[in-house]
Write a protein that holds these residues in place. Structure first.
Motif, PDB file in Angstrom:
ATOM      1  N   SER A  23       0.836  -1.195   0.000  1.00  0.00           N
ATOM      2  CA  SER A  23       0.000   0.000   0.000  1.00  0.00           C
ATOM      3  C   SER A  23       0.880   1.258   0.000  1.00  0.00           C
ATOM      4  O   SER A  23       1.825   1.356   0.794  1.00  0.00           O
TER       5      SER A  23
ATOM      6  N   LYS B 287       0.808   2.060  -6.918  1.00  0.00           N
ATOM      7  CA  LYS B 287       0.124   1.201  -7.893  1.00  0.00           C
ATOM      8  C   LYS B 287      -0.989   1.931  -8.645  1.00  0.00           C
ATOM      9  O   LYS B 287      -1.099   1.823  -9.860  1.00  0.00           O
TER      10      LYS B 287
ATOM     11  N   ASP C 114      -8.400  -2.101  -5.308  1.00  0.00           N
ATOM     12  CA  ASP C 114      -9.092  -1.540  -4.131  1.00  0.00           C
ATOM     13  C   ASP C 114     -10.600  -1.461  -4.342  1.00  0.00           C
ATOM     14  O   ASP C 114     -11.368  -1.574  -3.392  1.00  0.00           O
TER      15      ASP C 114
ATOM     16  N   HIS D 143     -12.748  -4.809  -3.311  1.00  0.00           N
ATOM     17  CA  HIS D 143     -12.810  -5.402  -1.973  1.00  0.00           C
ATOM     18  C   HIS D 143     -14.258  -5.454  -1.489  1.00  0.00           C
ATOM     19  O   HIS D 143     -15.058  -4.551  -1.790  1.00  0.00           O
TER      20      HIS D 143
ATOM     21  N   MET E 193     -10.034  -2.973   7.155  1.00  0.00           N
ATOM     22  CA  MET E 193      -8.865  -2.104   6.938  1.00  0.00           C
ATOM     23  C   MET E 193      -9.070  -0.731   7.583  1.00  0.00           C
ATOM     24  O   MET E 193      -8.136  -0.172   8.151  1.00  0.00           O
TER      25      MET E 193
ATOM     26  N   LEU F 273      -5.693  -7.520   6.388  1.00  0.00           N
ATOM     27  CA  LEU F 273      -6.394  -8.653   5.786  1.00  0.00           C
ATOM     28  C   LEU F 273      -5.534  -9.909   5.921  1.00  0.00           C
ATOM     29  O   LEU F 273      -4.307  -9.832   5.971  1.00  0.00           O
TER      30      LEU F 273
ATOM     31  N   ARG G 219      -8.495 -12.363   1.521  1.00  0.00           N
ATOM     32  CA  ARG G 219      -8.040 -12.006   0.162  1.00  0.00           C
ATOM     33  C   ARG G 219      -8.469 -13.032  -0.886  1.00  0.00           C
ATOM     34  O   ARG G 219      -8.354 -12.774  -2.085  1.00  0.00           O
TER      35      ARG G 219
ATOM     36  N   TRP H  52     -11.479 -12.161  -3.261  1.00  0.00           N
ATOM     37  CA  TRP H  52     -11.049 -10.937  -3.940  1.00  0.00           C
ATOM     38  C   TRP H  52     -10.108 -11.267  -5.112  1.00  0.00           C
ATOM     39  O   TRP H  52     -10.279 -10.766  -6.236  1.00  0.00           O
TER      40      TRP H  52
ATOM     41  N   SER I  91      -2.181  -5.339  -4.755  1.00  0.00           N
ATOM     42  CA  SER I  91      -1.039  -5.529  -3.846  1.00  0.00           C
ATOM     43  C   SER I  91      -0.270  -6.828  -4.156  1.00  0.00           C
ATOM     44  O   SER I  91       0.951  -6.809  -4.185  1.00  0.00           O
TER      45      SER I  91
ATOM     46  N   LEU J 275       0.808  -9.480  -2.663  1.00  0.00           N
ATOM     47  CA  LEU J 275       1.993  -9.495  -1.810  1.00  0.00           C
ATOM     48  C   LEU J 275       2.713 -10.848  -1.744  1.00  0.00           C
ATOM     49  O   LEU J 275       3.907 -10.894  -1.462  1.00  0.00           O
TER      50      LEU J 275
ATOM     51  N   HIS K  91      -7.784   8.349   2.581  1.00  0.00           N
ATOM     52  CA  HIS K  91      -7.663   6.959   2.154  1.00  0.00           C
ATOM     53  C   HIS K  91      -7.932   6.072   3.355  1.00  0.00           C
ATOM     54  O   HIS K  91      -7.489   6.367   4.453  1.00  0.00           O
ATOM     55  N   TYR K  92      -8.688   4.979   3.128  1.00  0.00           N
ATOM     56  CA  TYR K  92      -9.045   4.141   4.271  1.00  0.00           C
ATOM     57  C   TYR K  92      -7.881   3.338   4.823  1.00  0.00           C
ATOM     58  O   TYR K  92      -7.935   2.814   5.925  1.00  0.00           O
ATOM     59  N   PHE K  93      -6.823   3.234   4.041  1.00  0.00           N
ATOM     60  CA  PHE K  93      -5.687   2.433   4.500  1.00  0.00           C
ATOM     61  C   PHE K  93      -4.666   3.367   5.142  1.00  0.00           C
ATOM     62  O   PHE K  93      -3.921   4.074   4.470  1.00  0.00           O
TER      63      PHE K  93
ATOM     64  N   GLN L 210       2.019  -4.765   5.879  1.00  0.00           N
ATOM     65  CA  GLN L 210       2.173  -5.003   4.431  1.00  0.00           C
ATOM     66  C   GLN L 210       3.606  -5.495   4.129  1.00  0.00           C
ATOM     67  O   GLN L 210       3.802  -6.447   3.378  1.00  0.00           O
TER      68      GLN L 210
HETATM   69  O1  LIG Z   1      -3.702  -7.087   0.137  1.00  0.00           O
HETATM   70  C1  LIG Z   1      -3.992  -6.167   0.900  1.00  0.00           C
HETATM   71  O2  LIG Z   1      -3.619  -6.067   2.072  1.00  0.00           O
HETATM   72  C2  LIG Z   1      -4.844  -5.073   0.370  1.00  0.00           C
HETATM   73  O3  LIG Z   1      -5.021  -5.167  -0.999  1.00  0.00           O
HETATM   74  C3  LIG Z   1      -4.263  -3.738   0.657  1.00  0.00           C
HETATM   75  O4  LIG Z   1      -2.996  -3.629   0.083  1.00  0.00           O
HETATM   76  C4  LIG Z   1      -5.233  -2.678   0.230  1.00  0.00           C
HETATM   77  O5  LIG Z   1      -6.164  -3.100  -0.732  1.00  0.00           O
HETATM   78  C5  LIG Z   1      -4.705  -1.452  -0.327  1.00  0.00           C
HETATM   79  O6  LIG Z   1      -3.358  -1.414  -0.551  1.00  0.00           O
HETATM   80  C6  LIG Z   1      -5.234  -0.327   0.489  1.00  0.00           C
HETATM   81  O7  LIG Z   1      -5.385   0.713  -0.277  1.00  0.00           O
END
Ligand SMILES: O=C(O)[C@H](O)[C@@H](O)[C@H](O)[C@H](O)CO
Ligand SMILES: Nc1ncnc2c1ncn2[C@@H]1O[C@H](COP(=O)(O)OP(=O)(O)OP(=O)(O)O)[C@@H](O)[C@H]1O
Length: 164
Positions: free
Chosen positions: A11, A15, A34, A37, A45, A51, A56, A59, A78, A80, A117-119, A128
């Motif tokens: 985050s 991106k 985003d 979700h 979040m 999360l 995830r 999603w 993301s 990740l 932004h919510y994050f 993250q």
């Molecule tokens: O995988 C995740 O933890 C999420 O996707 C986050 O990364 C959020 O969606 C985003 O980044 C917040 O804006």
């Protein structure tokens, strides 16, 4: 150039911004992960709860479907972990991934400058980085995000053009 492009990273790595610009230059559709979700995920979040794999899962299935449904598309997600990236690749052989790579301090600084932004929160960003398993160079092209936006965009486009 591949028809499906995924822009990934933690985050605040850029991106949405970079993904949108790539799509604009290439004339591709832009999708922001985003926006897909569930309400439950967004609410989590917002409360500062990261999360997990289960959150995830659906999603990622949706995002893979979106990649399949659009002809030429840039997706910001993301992605990740390796298994998340594998899920995004399901049934797709014309996909390129760009990993927006940056250090914690640079990204935390950008987080603090971002509004509405919510994050939010240092703990959330730390989670993250803790979750991130960096892709190899084979899995995703690494793009250094420390430089100004236009430089990052230039590098991203050059990478996409010179690779399949
Ligand atoms: O995988 C995740 O933890 C999420 O996707 C986050 O990364 C959020 O969606 C985003 O980044 C917040 O804006
Ligand atoms: N190269 C850059 N130089 C300076 N600022 C940048 C750069 N790239 C992105 N930013 C800024 O950093 C912030 C985070 O970018 P952005 O929202 O695109 O990240 P993101 O990865 O989509 O985040 P999230 O996953 O939380 O939605 C934004 O305010 C954006 O304008």
């Amino acid at each position: 150039m591949n028809k499906k492009i995924v822009v990934l990273g933690v985050s605040g790595s850029g991106k949405s911004l970079i993904g949108q610009k790539i799509a604009q230059v290439l004339g591709y559709v832009f999708l922001d992960g985003d926006d897909f979700h569930s309400e439950a995920n967004v609410s989590k979040m917002r409360q500062g709860i990261p999360l997990n794999d289960e959150d995830r899962s659906d999603w990622l299935i949706t995002l893979n479907q979106e990649l399949q449904n659009h002809d030429r598309v840039v997706l910001a997600c993301s992605a990740l972990k390796p298994q998340y990236r594998a899920q995004l690749r399901n049934n797709l052989d014309d996909i390129s991934m760009l990993y927006l790579k940056g250090d914690f301090d640079t990204i935390w600084q950008r987080h603090q400058q971002r509004e509405n932004h919510y994050f939010n929160g240092k703990d959330m960003l730390e989670s993250q980085f803790a979750t991130l398993v960096e892709p190899s160079e084979q899995e995703a092209h690494h793009i250094d995000i420390k430089k100004p936006v236009n430089e990052v965009l230039k590098q991203a486009l050059a990478t996409l053009i010179k690779t399949k």
